[in-house]
Enzyme design. Structure first.
Site, PDB file in Angstrom:
ATOM      1  N   CYS A   2     -24.747   4.178  -9.905  1.00 59.34           N
ATOM      2  CA  CYS A   2     -25.876   3.274 -10.113  1.00 59.34           C
ATOM      3  C   CYS A   2     -27.092   3.787  -9.331  1.00 59.34           C
ATOM      4  O   CYS A   2     -26.970   4.199  -8.187  1.00 59.34           O
ATOM      5  CB  CYS A   2     -25.611   1.839  -9.677  1.00 59.34           C
ATOM      6  SG  CYS A   2     -24.256   1.066 -10.555  1.00 59.34           S
ATOM      7  N   ARG A  27     -27.318   8.915 -11.835  1.00 57.40           N
ATOM      8  CA  ARG A  27     -26.305   8.142 -11.113  1.00 57.40           C
ATOM      9  C   ARG A  27     -25.588   7.137 -12.001  1.00 57.40           C
ATOM     10  O   ARG A  27     -24.650   6.478 -11.563  1.00 57.40           O
ATOM     11  CB  ARG A  27     -26.960   7.402  -9.942  1.00 57.40           C
ATOM     12  CG  ARG A  27     -27.628   8.313  -8.949  1.00 57.40           C
ATOM     13  CD  ARG A  27     -28.324   7.522  -7.872  1.00 57.40           C
ATOM     14  NE  ARG A  27     -27.375   6.891  -6.991  1.00 57.40           N
ATOM     15  CZ  ARG A  27     -26.867   7.435  -5.895  1.00 57.40           C
ATOM     16  NH1 ARG A  27     -27.237   8.643  -5.548  1.00 57.40           N
ATOM     17  NH2 ARG A  27     -26.008   6.793  -5.155  1.00 57.40           N
ATOM     18  N   TRP A  74     -23.867   2.222 -13.786  1.00 56.79           N
ATOM     19  CA  TRP A  74     -22.634   2.883 -14.207  1.00 56.79           C
ATOM     20  C   TRP A  74     -21.549   1.825 -14.005  1.00 56.79           C
ATOM     21  O   TRP A  74     -21.223   1.461 -12.877  1.00 56.79           O
ATOM     22  CB  TRP A  74     -22.361   4.116 -13.345  1.00 56.79           C
ATOM     23  CG  TRP A  74     -21.197   4.915 -13.827  1.00 56.79           C
ATOM     24  CD1 TRP A  74     -21.208   5.882 -14.791  1.00 56.79           C
ATOM     25  CD2 TRP A  74     -19.838   4.829 -13.364  1.00 56.79           C
ATOM     26  NE1 TRP A  74     -19.942   6.384 -14.966  1.00 56.79           N
ATOM     27  CE2 TRP A  74     -19.086   5.761 -14.099  1.00 56.79           C
ATOM     28  CE3 TRP A  74     -19.191   4.055 -12.411  1.00 56.79           C
ATOM     29  CZ2 TRP A  74     -17.718   5.948 -13.907  1.00 56.79           C
ATOM     30  CZ3 TRP A  74     -17.830   4.227 -12.213  1.00 56.79           C
ATOM     31  CH2 TRP A  74     -17.115   5.170 -12.962  1.00 56.79           C
ATOM     32  N   ASN A 100     -25.550  -1.168  -5.731  1.00 55.57           N
ATOM     33  CA  ASN A 100     -24.725   0.004  -6.039  1.00 55.57           C
ATOM     34  C   ASN A 100     -23.511  -0.071  -5.130  1.00 55.57           C
ATOM     35  O   ASN A 100     -23.659  -0.259  -3.925  1.00 55.57           O
ATOM     36  CB  ASN A 100     -25.534   1.279  -5.756  1.00 55.57           C
ATOM     37  CG  ASN A 100     -24.658   2.515  -5.698  1.00 55.57           C
ATOM     38  OD1 ASN A 100     -23.668   2.620  -6.403  1.00 55.57           O
ATOM     39  ND2 ASN A 100     -25.030   3.446  -4.836  1.00 55.57           N
ATOM     40  N   GLY A 101     -22.310   0.043  -5.703  1.00 56.31           N
ATOM     41  CA  GLY A 101     -21.092  -0.025  -4.885  1.00 56.31           C
ATOM     42  C   GLY A 101     -20.083  -0.974  -5.508  1.00 56.31           C
ATOM     43  O   GLY A 101     -20.200  -1.324  -6.685  1.00 56.31           O
ATOM     44  N   GLU A 465     -12.602  25.406 -13.672  1.00 55.44           N
ATOM     45  CA  GLU A 465     -14.008  25.019 -13.751  1.00 55.44           C
ATOM     46  C   GLU A 465     -14.505  25.106 -15.207  1.00 55.44           C
ATOM     47  O   GLU A 465     -15.223  24.219 -15.674  1.00 55.44           O
ATOM     48  CB  GLU A 465     -14.850  25.918 -12.823  1.00 55.44           C
ATOM     49  CG  GLU A 465     -16.340  25.683 -12.821  1.00 55.44           C
ATOM     50  CD  GLU A 465     -16.777  24.262 -12.425  1.00 55.44           C
ATOM     51  OE1 GLU A 465     -15.951  23.470 -11.967  1.00 55.44           O
ATOM     52  OE2 GLU A 465     -17.966  23.957 -12.620  1.00 55.44           O
ATOM     53  N   LYS A 469     -15.919  21.884 -17.362  1.00 56.48           N
ATOM     54  CA  LYS A 469     -17.241  21.860 -17.998  1.00 56.48           C
ATOM     55  C   LYS A 469     -17.119  21.473 -19.464  1.00 56.48           C
ATOM     56  O   LYS A 469     -17.893  20.685 -19.984  1.00 56.48           O
ATOM     57  CB  LYS A 469     -17.932  23.239 -17.921  1.00 56.48           C
ATOM     58  CG  LYS A 469     -18.425  23.697 -16.585  1.00 56.48           C
ATOM     59  CD  LYS A 469     -19.609  22.954 -16.044  1.00 56.48           C
ATOM     60  CE  LYS A 469     -19.175  21.799 -15.227  1.00 56.48           C
ATOM     61  NZ  LYS A 469     -19.067  21.936 -13.800  1.00 56.48           N
ATOM     62  N   GLU A 472     -16.308  17.719 -19.898  1.00 55.75           N
ATOM     63  CA  GLU A 472     -17.457  16.859 -19.575  1.00 55.75           C
ATOM     64  C   GLU A 472     -18.541  16.904 -20.637  1.00 55.75           C
ATOM     65  O   GLU A 472     -19.087  15.879 -20.994  1.00 55.75           O
ATOM     66  CB  GLU A 472     -18.171  17.380 -18.325  1.00 55.75           C
ATOM     67  CG  GLU A 472     -17.492  17.272 -17.044  1.00 55.75           C
ATOM     68  CD  GLU A 472     -18.415  17.751 -15.939  1.00 55.75           C
ATOM     69  OE1 GLU A 472     -18.481  18.975 -15.722  1.00 55.75           O
ATOM     70  OE2 GLU A 472     -19.072  16.920 -15.301  1.00 55.75           O
ATOM     71  N   HIS A 488       6.106  28.458 -19.136  1.00 48.96           N
ATOM     72  CA  HIS A 488       6.897  27.351 -18.595  1.00 48.96           C
ATOM     73  C   HIS A 488       6.561  26.026 -19.260  1.00 48.96           C
ATOM     74  O   HIS A 488       6.804  24.977 -18.676  1.00 48.96           O
ATOM     75  CB  HIS A 488       6.707  27.286 -17.074  1.00 48.96           C
ATOM     76  CG  HIS A 488       7.114  28.557 -16.390  1.00 48.96           C
ATOM     77  ND1 HIS A 488       8.429  28.928 -16.239  1.00 48.96           N
ATOM     78  CD2 HIS A 488       6.372  29.569 -15.885  1.00 48.96           C
ATOM     79  CE1 HIS A 488       8.483  30.100 -15.637  1.00 48.96           C
ATOM     80  NE2 HIS A 488       7.242  30.523 -15.422  1.00 48.96           N
ATOM     81  N   LYS A 583     -23.431  11.415 -11.976  1.00 49.04           N
ATOM     82  CA  LYS A 583     -23.409  12.619 -11.159  1.00 49.04           C
ATOM     83  C   LYS A 583     -22.869  12.391  -9.759  1.00 49.04           C
ATOM     84  O   LYS A 583     -22.135  13.206  -9.227  1.00 49.04           O
ATOM     85  CB  LYS A 583     -24.809  13.212 -11.079  1.00 49.04           C
ATOM     86  CG  LYS A 583     -24.800  14.559 -10.408  1.00 49.04           C
ATOM     87  CD  LYS A 583     -25.990  15.370 -10.765  1.00 49.04           C
ATOM     88  CE  LYS A 583     -25.867  16.767 -10.189  1.00 49.04           C
ATOM     89  NZ  LYS A 583     -24.791  17.548 -10.811  1.00 49.04           N
TER      90      LYS A 583
HETATM   91  C1  F6R Z   1     -18.448  18.412 -12.509  1.00 52.08           C
HETATM   92  C2  F6R Z   1     -19.093  17.539 -11.564  1.00 52.08           C
HETATM   93  C3  F6R Z   1     -18.246  16.701 -10.702  1.00 52.08           C
HETATM   94  C4  F6R Z   1     -18.643  16.901  -9.236  1.00 52.08           C
HETATM   95  C5  F6R Z   1     -17.840  15.948  -8.340  1.00 52.08           C
HETATM   96  C6  F6R Z   1     -18.169  16.130  -6.879  1.00 52.08           C
HETATM   97  O1  F6R Z   1     -19.371  19.096 -13.290  1.00 52.08           O
HETATM   98  O2  F6R Z   1     -20.290  17.514 -11.469  1.00 52.08           O
HETATM   99  O3  F6R Z   1     -16.906  16.980 -10.894  1.00 52.08           O
HETATM  100  O4  F6R Z   1     -18.399  18.232  -8.888  1.00 52.08           O
HETATM  101  O5  F6R Z   1     -18.120  14.629  -8.715  1.00 52.08           O
HETATM  102  O6  F6R Z   1     -19.503  15.842  -6.604  1.00 52.08           O
HETATM  103  P1  F6R Z   1     -20.219  16.362  -5.290  1.00 52.08           P
HETATM  104  O7  F6R Z   1     -20.212  17.826  -5.340  1.00 52.08           O
HETATM  105  O8  F6R Z   1     -21.579  15.755  -5.348  1.00 52.08           O
HETATM  106  O9  F6R Z   1     -19.404  15.842  -4.133  1.00 52.08           O
END
Ligand code: F6R
Length: 588
Positions: A2, A27, A74, A100-101, A465, A469, A472, A488, A583
């Site tokens: 949020c 956010r 969010w 937020n929270g 990774e 990506k 997401e 396996h 994010k």
């Molecule tokens: C993936 C992504 C998330 C962040 C994760 C940690 O693309 O953005 O998986 O990597 O939420 O966030 P930070 O790095 O801000 O602690």
């Protein structure tokens, strides 16, 4: 999660709130709302959808008033509906709140308030705060006193801002385990969940600590502790470059941020030698080393673990921050925790740091956001310096984390494996030249629903990774796995046309990985090779430029970022704001 921005100004506040709200939309972006005080009433406009939709449909920037608040949500408690969008107002429209929270004891509080006759109009945990405030305000008629009283029974995390109809020049904010920052302008004051929300208006900020309450009026701001005693706070000067968050000519922030990597990786290499030496000394002298992070940042931590293990012969664990409880019993005063984060506000991570501190561990942070909770709570900090990352998926922050991890490992070992920054930047630029080829692959594969990413050794982190990506951004099922594990179980899932991305380097288990690729191909898989060396098993081949071993993972991940981006655009997804995600994950 949020995004919050609220302000007290000498001018109409709504346009500034909308501009700021757009900057913290990363956010959360399932619904949005704005409230201002004008002519003795709290005016409220909110709905599901993005900030831009609210502006287009309800002309929120034309709302009148010099004091106001705005929120982008969010969802945690209660679905994505207009009723659940913030701000929330009390029964008689005297108080409005944004939050937020998570209020963990909201059900108990809700029942208590309902018995007293309070009528709830949403399913959110936040609404209890509005009613608690109404109760408290009814007794004291004082905004600060009412807020101090209302937050007392709250259990959980909050960054909240309150507005009182009968005090049209006042905002009150409070925080506990969620960021809330005061922006100090010449003729205006702000409360926001991220400095990005007000950076275009002022570069002066005051960071609130847990359980602090701030009162903003046209005369200025004051900060108090929970007993109501004033606390003196330091004003911090922010870096103006934070305000540079335009998309330039790129279609999306994500693509722009992918393309920034030659510069950002090079910038990550500029670290103070004393800071690196302090990290290295702490790691060398530690009784045990634990690396912790979430999501993409965790994948960067895995790469550092591999380097510390192979090159420095230091045994260490890489632990997901959300699973830290499982490892807490190993932590003591001889433990060094190295914590990776872009935002520095990830709730699981801050919880792990708290747990580590309780046991006496030393906390070292590798973080992008300089003013974040993590940066402020750590014993040592190395900054990524990659600038604001707006796209929800981590791209440039990940490659910067890998680079800083390399510098730490190099400092521990006493050897420079990365070399000259200009040369590395040129290699990253070269990796970006794969864009056209990747776009073609994305066009061809955009209808497929299951992808596998395989690699050996430390490259497993790159495979994970790449899969993350793709999930997401493209919303397709993807799994990253060690090539050695295929036999396996996973091989049973391979059918004609299943895309498998094979990450193989000529200097690191190439022939074994290629054998695995052939086993896959024999069962119908379509192989996409990400490598410095071509092989007939690759139906599609993306060449990785030649580089030092420690730099190669950075170059391998770039085509995977581009693949996810182009798959998303092929499928008409918005790569900057993937569905259901936010994010900065500030709830546990
Ligand atoms: C993936 C992504 C998330 C962040 C994760 C940690 O693309 O953005 O998986 O990597 O939420 O966030 P930070 O790095 O801000 O602690």
């Amino acid at each position: 999660m949020c995004g919050i921005i609220a302000g007290v100004s000498a001018e109409e506040i709504a346009p500034t709130l909308i501009e700021g709200l757009k900057r913290v939309e990363y956010r959360g972006y399932d619904s949005a709302g704005v409230a201002t005080i004008h002519d003795g009433v709290i005016e409220l406009r909110k709905d599901v959808g993005r900030v831009g939709d609210l502006e287009r449909l309800q002309k929120v920037s034309e709302m009148q008033g010099e004091v106001g608040m705005a929120h982008t949500r969010w969802a945690t408690h209660g679905g994505v509906t207009k009723e659940n969008a913030h701000p929330h107002v009390s029964c008689h429209g005297e108080v409005a709140v944004i939050h937020n929270g998570i209020i963990e004891n909201y059900l108990e509080l809700k029942q208590r308030l309902a018995k007293k006759g309070h009528v709830f109009t949403s399913e959110t945990d936040t609404e209890v705060i509005a009613h608690l405030l109404e109760e408290a305000y009814g007794q004291s008629k004082d905004p600060l006193e009412a807020t101090l009283k209302a937050i007392k029974p709250l259990v959980g995390q909050y960054a909240l801002v309150v507005m009182f109809r009968d005090h049209p020049g006042t905002l009150v904010g409070a925080r506990n385990d969620a960021p809330l920052i005061i922006g100090v302008g010449k003729k205006e004051l702000f409360l926001a969940s991220d400095v990005l929300a007000f950076i275009s208006r002022t570069d002066l900020a005051v960071f609130l600590e847990n359980k602090e309450v701030a009162e903003l009026t046209h005369r200025g701001y004051k900060v108090f502790n929970t007993r109501g005693a004033e606390v003196k706070k330091k004003v911090i000067q922010l870096a103006w470059e934070l305000s540079d968050v335009s998309k330039l000519d790129y279609a999306h922030y994500t693509l722009k941020e992918i393309h920034e990597q030659p510069e950002t990786v090079a910038r990550a290499m500029v670290q103070r030698p004393e800071s690196l030496a302090a990290f290295a000394e702490a790691i060398r002298d530690a009784g045990s080393v634990i690396l912790t992070a979430s999501g993409s940042s965790y994948h960067a931590a895995l790469l550092l673990r591999s380097r510390l293990s192979k090159d420095a012969k230091i045994r260490c664990d890489a632990v997901l921050a959300g699973e830290f409880d499982e490892h807490e019993h190993f932590v003591d005063k001889d433990t060094v925790m190295v914590v990776f984060s872009q935002s520095g506000e990830t709730a699981d991570l801050l919880n792990a740091v708290k747990a580590g501190r309780r046991s006496g561990a030393k906390v070292l942070a590798v973080v992008n956001a300089a003013g974040s909770s993590l940066a402020r709570e750590s014993d040592g900090v190395l900054l990524l310096n990659c600038g604001p990352e707006v796209g929800v998926a981590a791209t440039k922050s990940f490659t910067s984390q890998v680079m800083v991890g390399n510098l730490i490992a190099d400092a521990v070992v006493g050897r420079d494996t990365v070399g000259d920054a200009r040369k590395v930047a040129a290699q990253v630029s070269q990796a970006l030249e794969s864009e056209k080829a990747i776009r073609k692959v994305a066009e061809e594969l955009s209808g497929r629903t299951d992808f596998y990413f395989i690699a050996r050794g430390s490259r497993y982190a790159v495979a994970q990774e790449g899969a993350l990506k793709l999930k997401e951004l493209a919303y397709v099922h993807a799994e990253g796995m060690p090539a050695s594990e295929l036999k396996h179980g996973t091989l049973a899932l391979i059918e004609k046309g299943t895309p498998v991305v094979v990450i193989a380097h000529s200097r690191d288990g190439f022939s074994n990985t290629i054998s695995n690729a052939m086993e896959l191909q024999a069962r119908g898989a379509e192989i996409i090779g990400i490598s410095d060396k071509e092989d007939p098993v690759f139906k599609h081949f993306i060449r990785v430029p030649q580089a030092a071993d420690s730099v190669v993972p950075i170059l391998e991940v770039i085509p995977l970022q581009l693949l996810a981006y182009f798959m998303a655009t092929e499928l008409k997804n918005d790569p900057d704001y993937p569905r259901n995600l936010a994010k900065s994950v500030t709830v546990r």
